[in-house]
Design a protein around this motif. Structure first.
Motif, short mmCIF file in Angstrom:
data_model
loop_
_atom_site.label_atom_id
_atom_site.label_comp_id
_atom_site.label_asym_id
_atom_site.label_seq_id
_atom_site.Cartn_x
_atom_site.Cartn_y
_atom_site.Cartn_z
N ALA A 11 0.82 -1.22 0.00
CA ALA A 11 0.00 0.00 0.00
C ALA A 11 0.86 1.27 0.00
CB ALA A 11 -0.92 -0.02 1.22
N ILE A 12 1.72 1.41 0.98
CA ILE A 12 2.46 2.68 1.07
C ILE A 12 3.62 2.71 0.07
CG2 ILE A 12 4.18 2.22 2.88
CD1 ILE A 12 3.27 4.98 4.08
N ASP A 34 9.97 -6.75 -4.05
CA ASP A 34 8.97 -7.14 -3.06
C ASP A 34 9.08 -8.64 -2.88
OD1 ASP A 34 6.08 -5.76 -1.96
OD2 ASP A 34 6.19 -7.96 -1.94
N TYR A 35 8.83 -9.09 -1.65
CA TYR A 35 8.80 -10.49 -1.31
C TYR A 35 7.84 -11.22 -2.25
CZ TYR A 35 8.21 -14.43 1.93
OH TYR A 35 8.16 -15.66 2.52
N PHE A 36 6.75 -10.51 -2.54
CA PHE A 36 5.74 -11.00 -3.48
C PHE A 36 6.05 -10.33 -4.81
CE2 PHE A 36 1.16 -10.31 -4.96
CZ PHE A 36 1.03 -11.60 -5.46
N ASP A 74 6.95 -4.31 8.86
CA ASP A 74 7.75 -3.81 10.00
C ASP A 74 8.94 -4.72 10.35
OD1 ASP A 74 5.57 -2.10 10.05
OD2 ASP A 74 4.98 -2.54 12.11
N HIS A 77 12.37 -4.23 8.49
CA HIS A 77 13.04 -2.93 8.33
C HIS A 77 14.50 -2.95 8.77
CE1 HIS A 77 8.99 -0.49 8.35
NE2 HIS A 77 9.02 -1.45 7.44
N TYR A 80 17.08 -4.64 6.45
CA TYR A 80 17.34 -3.91 5.20
C TYR A 80 18.12 -2.62 5.46
CZ TYR A 80 14.16 -7.06 2.69
OH TYR A 80 13.56 -8.16 2.13
N GLU A 94 10.39 3.47 6.40
CA GLU A 94 9.07 3.72 7.00
C GLU A 94 9.11 3.31 8.48
OE1 GLU A 94 6.44 5.14 7.03
OE2 GLU A 94 6.42 5.99 5.04
N LYS A 95 8.20 3.89 9.25
CA LYS A 95 8.14 3.54 10.67
C LYS A 95 7.63 2.11 10.82
CE LYS A 95 3.83 3.02 11.25
NZ LYS A 95 2.98 2.04 11.03
N TYR A 278 2.74 13.42 3.81
CA TYR A 278 3.62 12.50 3.07
C TYR A 278 4.30 13.24 1.91
CZ TYR A 278 1.19 8.53 5.32
OH TYR A 278 0.65 7.64 6.21
P1 NAP Z 1 1.55 -3.87 2.91
O1 NAP Z 1 0.47 -3.32 2.05
O2 NAP Z 1 1.36 -5.19 3.57
O3 NAP Z 1 2.89 -3.90 2.03
C1 NAP Z 1 4.07 -4.47 2.49
C2 NAP Z 1 4.70 -5.20 1.31
O4 NAP Z 1 5.97 -5.71 1.75
C3 NAP Z 1 3.86 -6.37 0.82
O5 NAP Z 1 3.80 -6.37 -0.60
C4 NAP Z 1 4.66 -7.56 1.34
O6 NAP Z 1 4.52 -8.73 0.54
C5 NAP Z 1 6.07 -7.05 1.24
N1 NAP Z 1 7.01 -7.84 2.03
C6 NAP Z 1 6.79 -8.70 3.04
N2 NAP Z 1 7.96 -9.23 3.47
C7 NAP Z 1 8.92 -8.69 2.70
C8 NAP Z 1 10.33 -8.86 2.64
N3 NAP Z 1 10.99 -9.67 3.47
N4 NAP Z 1 11.03 -8.16 1.70
C9 NAP Z 1 10.39 -7.34 0.83
N5 NAP Z 1 9.05 -7.16 0.83
C10 NAP Z 1 8.33 -7.81 1.77
O7 NAP Z 1 1.89 -2.85 4.10
P2 NAP Z 1 1.89 -1.25 4.04
O8 NAP Z 1 0.65 -0.75 4.64
O9 NAP Z 1 2.31 -0.80 2.70
O10 NAP Z 1 3.06 -0.95 5.10
C11 NAP Z 1 4.40 -1.11 4.75
C12 NAP Z 1 5.27 -0.44 5.83
O11 NAP Z 1 4.96 0.95 5.88
C13 NAP Z 1 5.00 -0.98 7.23
O12 NAP Z 1 6.21 -1.04 7.93
C14 NAP Z 1 4.09 0.06 7.87
O13 NAP Z 1 4.25 0.15 9.28
C15 NAP Z 1 4.55 1.32 7.19
N6 NAP Z 1 3.46 2.30 7.05
C16 NAP Z 1 3.68 3.57 7.47
C17 NAP Z 1 2.66 4.48 7.38
C18 NAP Z 1 2.85 5.88 7.88
O14 NAP Z 1 1.88 6.53 8.18
N7 NAP Z 1 4.06 6.39 7.93
C19 NAP Z 1 1.42 4.12 6.85
C20 NAP Z 1 1.26 2.82 6.39
C21 NAP Z 1 2.29 1.90 6.49
P3 NAP Z 1 3.41 -9.84 1.00
O15 NAP Z 1 2.09 -9.19 0.78
O16 NAP Z 1 3.68 -11.01 0.11
O17 NAP Z 1 3.69 -10.11 2.46
#
Ligand code: NAP
Length: 335
Positions: A11-12, A34-36, A74, A77, A80, A94-95, A278
Motif C-alpha cells: 500500500a504505502i 517485493d517479497y511477493f 515492520d 526494516h 534492510y 518507514e516507521k 507525506y
Molecule cells: P503492505 O500493504 O502489507 O505492504 C508491504 C509489502 O511488503 C507487501 O507487498 C509484502 O509482501 C512485502 N514484504 C513482506 N515481506 C517482505 C520482505 N521480506 N522483503 C520485501 N518485501 C516484503 O503494508 P503497508 O501498509 O504498505 O506498510 C508497509 C510499511 O509501511 C509498514 O512497515 C508500515 O508500518 C509502514 N506504514 C507507514 C505508514 C505511515 O503513516 N508512515 C502508513 C502505512 C504503512 P506480502 O504481501 O507477500 O507479504
C-alpha cells in the motif's frame, strides 16, 4: 537527481513510488523489489523503466541505486537498513525503524561509522500542518508549560496477522514520536493498560489499549489506541498547557446541510488523512539529499527513542506498573 530503489510494493510502497515519480522534484525511482514479486512487477505497468529485483539485497547493492526506500513490513526494516548501511547508501525507512530498541542501537552504530547521517525514519506527522502549528505555539511559550497530552489513534480495522504488540510497535509508534517532538521532552516511564474490550475485536488481539506515559519534566500523556473502531481513521491530539490548550485540527472537509442534518464525513484511510504530510515529507527528504547530501528529517535516534518507549510499554503489559524508559546517552551525531 537522486536514484531511488524501493523495497516493499504494498500500500504505502506504491503510494510513495507514485509520489516520487509524479510529484517530488529531483529524484526518480529506478528499481523496486517485493517479497511477493508480482507486487513489484505491478509497478512497471505504470513505470516501465523501473527495474524489478527479485532479491531486495541485490537492489540495495545495485550501482544505479543511490538511496533505498524501505516500505516492506515492520519486521523486515532493521535488516534492510543494516544491509543498505553496509554500502553507505541513503535510506528512507518507514516507521518503525525496528521492532526493538536494541536493533536501533545497532543501526545507529553502523550509521555513526560513516560519520554522517544516512537514515531518515517515516514519522511523517512532523510534516503535518496541524501538528507543526501546535508545536510552534507550544514552543513559543505563550501558553506556559505543557502539562498533559490527550491523544487517540483509531483505525477502522486490521488485516490478518495483527497482534496486540503491533498496537504499540505499528500503531501507537506515531504517538510515541509525535508527543516527544511536540513537547521537546523525553519519556521517564510508560505503562499500557487493557481496558474493557470492544466487541469488534474478534481476532484475538487487545482492542482498545491505553498507553500512558510520563515525561522527564513530569508531563502526562494518555493515548487511546483502537485498531478496530468500525467507523473511521480518526486521529485526535490535545495538548493542555498552563494557560490554554491546543488541538489538532480535523482534516479539511466540506460540511453538508441536508435532510435536517449537518453532515461531516470522516476519512477511513491513513493515505488520505496525511496525504499532504507525506508529500512534504518526501519532498523535504529528496531536497535535503540534493542540497546537503544528508537527511534532515526524523533520525535513527528518533526511531530509537520511540522504540525504547515501545519496549517499556510491551514489557509493562499485565504488570499494572509504570516501567522506566531507559535511553542511552544521545550520541553527538544526533544532537
Ligand atoms: P503492505 O500493504 O502489507 O505492504 C508491504 C509489502 O511488503 C507487501 O507487498 C509484502 O509482501 C512485502 N514484504 C513482506 N515481506 C517482505 C520482505 N521480506 N522483503 C520485501 N518485501 C516484503 O503494508 P503497508 O501498509 O504498505 O506498510 C508497509 C510499511 O509501511 C509498514 O512497515 C508500515 O508500518 C509502514 N506504514 C507507514 C505508514 C505511515 O503513516 N508512515 C502508513 C502505512 C504503512 P506480502 O504481501 O507477500 O507479504
Amino acid at each position: 537527481m537522486i536514484r531511488i530503489g524501493v523495497i516493499g510494493c504494498g500500500a504505502i510502497g506504491k503510494d510513495h513510488i507514485r509520489r516520487l515519480m509524479d510529484l517530488v522534484p529531483g529524484c526518480t525511482v529506478v528499481a523496486c523489489s517485493d517479497y511477493f514479486v508480482e507486487a513489484a512487477k505491478e509497478v512497471t505497468k505504470k513505470y516501465p523503466d523501473v527495474k524489478v529485483y527479485e532479491n531486495p539485497n541485490d537492489l540495495i547493492a545495485a550501482q544505479e541505486v543511490d538511496a533505498v526506500m524501505i516500505t516492506s513490513i515492520d519486521s523486515t526494516h532493521a535488516a534492510y537498513v543494516m544491509e543498505a548501511l553496509k554500502y553507505g547508501k541513503q535510506i528512507f525507512c518507514e516507521k518503525p525503524l525496528a521492532l526493538t530498541a536494541a536493533e536501533c542501537e545497532e543501526i545507529m552504530k553502523a550509521e555513526m561509522a560513516h560519520g554522517k547521517r544516512l537514515v531518515q525514519v517515516g514519522f511523517m506527522r512532523r510534516y503535518d500542518r496541524g501538528y507543526a502549528e501546535m508545536k510552534r505555539i507550544i514552543t513559543s511559550g505563550e501558553l506556559g508549560a505543557p502539562l498533559m497530552i490527550h491523544a487517540a489513534h483509531r483505525n477502522v480495522s486490521q488485516g490478518d496477522g495483527f497482534q496486540t504488540d503491533m498496537g504499540i510497535t505499528n500503531v501507537a509508534i506515531h504517538e510515541l514520536d509525535i508527543c516527544r517532538w511536540l513537547l521537546g521532552d523525553e519519556y521517564e516511564s510508560a505503562q499500557v493498560l487493557k481496558v474493557r474490550q470492544s466487541s469488534l475485536s474478534t481476532r484475538g488481539y487487545d482492542n482498545p489499549q491505553i498507553v500512558l506515559l510520563e515525561t522527564k519534566s513530569g508531563a502526562r500523556i494518555d493515548v487511546e489506541v483502537q485498531v478496530a473502531d468500525g467507523y473511521g481513521y480518526d486521529i485526535q491530539c490535545q495538548v493542555v498547557c498552563e494557560k490554554g490548550t491546543v488541538n489538532l485540527p480535523e482534516p479539511y472537509t466540506v460540511y453538508k446541510r441536508a435532510n435536517a442534518t449537518y453532515q461531516v464525513p470522516i476519512l477511513t484511510d491513513w493515505k488520505d488523512r496525511f496525504i499532504e504530510a507525506y508529500d512534504i515529507e518526501l519532498t523535504d527528504w529528496v531536497n535535503s539529499l540534493n542540497q546537503n547530501g544528508v537527511p534532515t528529517g526524523p533520525s535513527s535516534w528518533d526511531g530509537y527513542a520511540a522504540c525504547v518507549a515501545a519496549d517499556a510499554l510491551i514489557k509493562s503489559r499485565g504488570t499494572g506498573q509504570f516501567l522506566k524508559v531507559e535511553m542511552i546517552e544521545k550520541p553527538e551525531m544526533y544532537k
